[in-house]
Design an enzyme around this catalytic site. Sequence first.
Site, mmCIF file in Angstrom:
data_model
loop_
_atom_site.group_PDB
_atom_site.id
_atom_site.type_symbol
_atom_site.label_atom_id
_atom_site.label_comp_id
_atom_site.label_asym_id
_atom_site.label_seq_id
_atom_site.Cartn_x
_atom_site.Cartn_y
_atom_site.Cartn_z
ATOM 1 N N ARG A 133 -61.592 45.765 69.664
ATOM 2 C CA ARG A 133 -62.300 46.998 70.038
ATOM 3 C C ARG A 133 -61.466 47.802 71.037
ATOM 4 O O ARG A 133 -61.544 49.009 71.088
ATOM 5 C CB ARG A 133 -63.636 46.644 70.722
ATOM 6 C CG ARG A 133 -64.725 46.181 69.819
ATOM 7 C CD ARG A 133 -66.014 46.072 70.603
ATOM 8 N NE ARG A 133 -66.158 47.232 71.465
ATOM 9 C CZ ARG A 133 -66.752 47.194 72.646
ATOM 10 N NH1 ARG A 133 -67.230 46.069 73.105
ATOM 11 N NH2 ARG A 133 -66.876 48.282 73.369
ATOM 12 N N ASP B 262 -62.537 45.894 84.929
ATOM 13 C CA ASP B 262 -61.977 45.619 83.598
ATOM 14 C C ASP B 262 -60.687 44.821 83.663
ATOM 15 O O ASP B 262 -60.139 44.453 82.628
ATOM 16 C CB ASP B 262 -61.715 46.923 82.837
ATOM 17 C CG ASP B 262 -63.007 47.638 82.499
ATOM 18 O OD1 ASP B 262 -62.954 48.820 82.131
ATOM 19 O OD2 ASP B 262 -64.078 47.014 82.636
ATOM 20 N N LYS C 264 -58.818 54.020 75.593
ATOM 21 C CA LYS C 264 -60.100 53.860 74.891
ATOM 22 C C LYS C 264 -61.213 54.566 75.677
ATOM 23 O O LYS C 264 -62.007 55.318 75.128
ATOM 24 C CB LYS C 264 -60.449 52.384 74.781
ATOM 25 C CG LYS C 264 -61.909 52.093 74.408
ATOM 26 C CD LYS C 264 -62.223 50.626 74.271
ATOM 27 C CE LYS C 264 -62.654 49.993 75.546
ATOM 28 N NZ LYS C 264 -64.053 50.213 75.937
ATOM 29 N N ASN C 265 -61.215 54.362 76.998
ATOM 30 C CA ASN C 265 -62.331 54.881 77.802
ATOM 31 C C ASN C 265 -62.186 56.358 78.136
ATOM 32 O O ASN C 265 -63.064 56.942 78.764
ATOM 33 C CB ASN C 265 -62.506 54.036 79.064
ATOM 34 C CG ASN C 265 -62.985 52.632 78.709
ATOM 35 O OD1 ASN C 265 -63.372 52.382 77.558
ATOM 36 N ND2 ASN C 265 -62.926 51.726 79.650
ATOM 37 N N LEU D 139 -79.684 55.848 84.986
ATOM 38 C CA LEU D 139 -79.036 56.951 85.731
ATOM 39 C C LEU D 139 -78.700 58.118 84.797
ATOM 40 O O LEU D 139 -78.800 59.290 85.171
ATOM 41 C CB LEU D 139 -77.775 56.447 86.440
ATOM 42 C CG LEU D 139 -78.020 55.358 87.494
ATOM 43 C CD1 LEU D 139 -76.696 54.856 88.064
ATOM 44 C CD2 LEU D 139 -78.938 55.854 88.598
ATOM 45 N N CYS E 182 -75.303 43.436 77.000
ATOM 46 C CA CYS E 182 -74.175 42.788 76.317
ATOM 47 C C CYS E 182 -73.767 41.601 77.190
ATOM 48 O O CYS E 182 -74.409 41.301 78.196
ATOM 49 C CB CYS E 182 -73.021 43.769 76.134
ATOM 50 S SG CYS E 182 -72.253 44.197 77.670
ATOM 51 N N ARG F 130 -76.679 46.433 81.449
ATOM 52 C CA ARG F 130 -76.112 47.739 81.074
ATOM 53 C C ARG F 130 -77.200 48.803 80.854
ATOM 54 O O ARG F 130 -77.288 49.430 79.819
ATOM 55 C CB ARG F 130 -75.245 47.626 79.830
ATOM 56 C CG ARG F 130 -74.220 46.513 79.797
ATOM 57 C CD ARG F 130 -73.010 46.704 80.686
ATOM 58 N NE ARG F 130 -72.186 47.840 80.425
ATOM 59 C CZ ARG F 130 -71.155 47.875 79.571
ATOM 60 N NH1 ARG F 130 -70.901 46.833 78.851
ATOM 61 N NH2 ARG F 130 -70.428 48.956 79.423
#
Length: 421
Positions: free
Chosen positions: A400, A308, A22-23, A127, A118, A123
């Site tokens: 997700r 994660d 996903k990432n 930067l 979130c 978040r």
Amino acid sequence: MPKYIIERNGPLKGEVEISGSKNAVLPIMAASILTSKKCIITEIPKLRDVDVMCQLLKSVGAEVHIDYIKKEISITCDTVSELEAPYELVKQMRASNLIMGPLLARTGKVKIAMPGGCAIGARPIDLHLKGFQALGAEIELEHGYVEARADRLVGDKIYLDFPSVGATENIMMCAVLSEGTTTIENAAEEPEIVDLANFLNSIGGKIKGAGTDTIKIEGVSERELTGTRYTIIPDRIETGTFMVAAAVTRGDLIIKNAIADHVKPVIAKLKECGVEITESDGNIRVTAYNEIKATDIKTLPYPGFPTDMQAQFMTLLTSVNGTSIIIETVFENRYMHIGELNRMGANIKIEGRSAVVSGKQPLEGAQVTATDLRAGAALVLAGLIAEGATEISDIYHIERGYSEFVEKLSKVGAKIKKIDD
Ligand code: EPZ
């Protein structure tokens, strides 16, 4: 509201195939905005976030065709229209902000709703914006939107106060079409950064150093960029989640299409707990027949222990021999799963940024709520070992980031079903 119902059903056994990351797929899909030629991305995972990114790409005028059977997506951005990424889309998926860098580079302008916080933290994107400014962009914040404009983008040396994954990705993509050389120092080193750099080089970008803390990008002109056919890496967090699922059920799983090198910290920690791990050509076998003992975890940017994987590992540590300490250093509020796990009978105390996890706590099935993607995964793992049925709501968080999660778990013996009451 769709829910998962999970009942304890003994050790997980058999084989599970890991899907695309996903990432990795999200920034790579966004990066296709940079070129006017067709990009075909393969091994894509079937995820809600991929669908949201498709909507975003279509909203800037891209032609997008997705084929989940062939696990392939084709994206062509021969013309790019003005984008004002609406709040409704951005609030669904923070990774929407990854279109800022490519859009700014391709059109000189991008306006996007500020991604709110979130469950796991504020978040911010300071930067990202600092990087765009260093390349010559003017930034304006108003009414919850951020607008970046640049008549000309010129490479520069950019130091990131924190090795932010998203900021590294956004700046790298913007630098591809900036004049001259950009150097990103204190860059994120995650495998997904390397995958994005490899994709960008496959369309004609000139990037060196991805995977280290210093990345150099030679700017090129848009007409030099080509199309590509690119295969993304497997999902290292899905890999880690199934490794922990094998451990927590004291099972024996062969995890296929996994890159052991990307989950070294998870392998090291599981071995430290007494779990047996063997690696062979793209597969990882996890066997947990022995007594599993406590260990301490500190999350860090890659190559440290991934944030994660913190929630999933916490579920395992409620069932082992002894007390464990977990320190979350990447996000300021990534302990939302603790309240839910304690309602299932765990005994976890928060002390500052640390969580103290008592072991040998028999979990009981309960009605619980997923607060974010990985917290939801942790609750699924808890349901696999809890006495009595566990009912998880707000499972959209889980869907997700986990492709065909119910099917994959059921195939190796889990008793899990999705209901829509
Ligand atoms: C990426 O998020 C991942 N998402 C996250 O995965 C992952 O947890 C995170 O990297 C860390 O590894 C995607 O790749 C789509 P960061 P990102 O910028 O880029 C602070 C999942 O479960 N920060 O590295 O948003 C920030 O507040 C998700 O799959 C700033 O202060 O993460 C956080 O504390 C969750 N200013 C820390 O850095 C900025 O401008 C890490 O954030 C940017 C970040």
